[in-house]
Design an enzyme around this catalytic site. Structure first.
Site, PDB file in Angstrom:
ATOM      1  N   HIS A 134      -3.164  23.706   2.266  1.00  0.00           N
ATOM      2  CA  HIS A 134      -3.879  24.928   1.887  1.00  0.00           C
ATOM      3  C   HIS A 134      -3.766  25.996   2.963  1.00  0.00           C
ATOM      4  O   HIS A 134      -3.441  25.722   4.122  1.00  0.00           O
ATOM      5  CB  HIS A 134      -5.353  24.622   1.586  1.00  0.00           C
ATOM      6  CG  HIS A 134      -6.111  24.144   2.787  1.00  0.00           C
ATOM      7  ND1 HIS A 134      -6.556  24.986   3.785  1.00  0.00           N
ATOM      8  CD2 HIS A 134      -6.504  22.904   3.150  1.00  0.00           C
ATOM      9  CE1 HIS A 134      -7.191  24.296   4.700  1.00  0.00           C
ATOM     10  NE2 HIS A 134      -7.171  23.017   4.353  1.00  0.00           N
ATOM     11  N   GLU A 181      -9.338  16.072   1.051  1.00  0.00           N
ATOM     12  CA  GLU A 181      -9.221  15.813   2.480  1.00  0.00           C
ATOM     13  C   GLU A 181     -10.037  14.581   2.853  1.00  0.00           C
ATOM     14  O   GLU A 181     -10.911  14.136   2.108  1.00  0.00           O
ATOM     15  CB  GLU A 181      -9.702  17.037   3.279  1.00  0.00           C
ATOM     16  CG  GLU A 181      -9.633  16.914   4.783  1.00  0.00           C
ATOM     17  CD  GLU A 181      -8.245  16.639   5.353  1.00  0.00           C
ATOM     18  OE1 GLU A 181      -7.723  15.527   5.127  1.00  0.00           O
ATOM     19  OE2 GLU A 181      -7.709  17.519   6.054  1.00  0.00           O
TER      20      GLU A 181
END
Length: 183
Positions: free
Chosen positions: A10, A80
Site C-alpha cells: 500500500h 497486515e
C-alpha cells in the site's frame, strides 16, 4: 507455469511516515500516498490481470482502487500482521524485538501469519495468468518467503517500500522472486 503474482504494498500513510506499526488500525493514505497509487496505475495499464485481490484495510484497498483496478476481491488473509500490544508503537518505543522470530505479544505469531500466507497461496494456485495482490509490508514479506517454500524468518531480509511492486513467479517450474521492491 504461466502464473505471475504481482505484489503491491500500500501507499504512504501518516503512520508509515512516523514509523508506527500499523496492523489492525485502519489508516487512510496521505495525499502523497494517493499520488503514488495513481502513478502506480499508469504502470499497471499494460498488465492484464486474471484476478485482483486486496486486503480489507483501507490503505491497501485505496491503493488498489487509485491504481485503477476493477473487480477487486477482498481477502482477509492479506491483512497486515496483528501487532497486538505493539500496535501504533515505533521501534524505538518497543525496544529489542524480532518480529519474524517471536511474533507480537497479544497479536499474531509467525506460525499464524505463515498459515494465512499459505492459505492464500493455496487459493490462487489454480489460476493461470497474472494475479495482483494489494497488501502490507510485513505480511507481503511472509508471503514471499512462503512462495519460496522457505521459513517465515527469511522475510526479515525482504524490505518493501510503500507503493512498491514485486513479482513472484517461476523458473523451470520452481518458485522464484522475479522482481523485488521496484518503485
Amino acid at each position: 507455469m504461466t502464473q505471475q503474482v504481482y505484489l503491491f504494498r500500500h501507499g504512504e500513510t501518516a503512520w508509515t511516515l512516523s514509523g508506527r506499526h500499523t496492523g489492525i488500525t485502519d489508516i487512510p493514505l496521505t495525499e502523497n500516498g494517493k499520488k503514488e497509487a495513481a502513478l502506480l496505475g499508469e504502470r499497471l495499464k499494460k498488465i492484464p490481470f486474471a484476478k485482483v485481490f486486496s486486503s480489507p484495510r483501507i490503505r491497501a484497498l485505496e491503493t488498489c482502487k487509485l491504481a485503477g483496478c476493477k473487480n477487486i476481491l477482498i481477502d482477509p488473509d492479506l491483512q497486515e500482521w496483528n501487532y497486538g500490544k505493539y500496535e501504533g508503537l515505533t521501534r524505538a518505543e518497543i525496544g529489542p524485538w524480532h518480529l519474524f522470530e517471536d511474533g507480537a505479544p497479544g497479536g499474531e505469531s509467525p506460525s499464524e501469519v505463515s498459515a494465512r500466507a499459505d492459505r492464500f497461496l493455496d487459493k490462487i494456485r489454480s489460476y493461470n495468468g497474472n494475479i495482483a495482490l494489494f497488501s502490507h509490508g510485513h505480511f507481503s514479506r511472509v508471503l514471499a518467503a512462503r512462495w519460496l517454500n522457505a521459513d517465515v524468518k527469511i522475510g526479515q531480509f525482504f524490505y518493501l517500500s510503500p507503493t512498491s511492486m514485486s513479482i513472484l513467479g517461476f523458473e523451470h517450474d520452481e518458485p522464484v522472486i522475479r522482481l523485488w521492491n521496484e518503485q
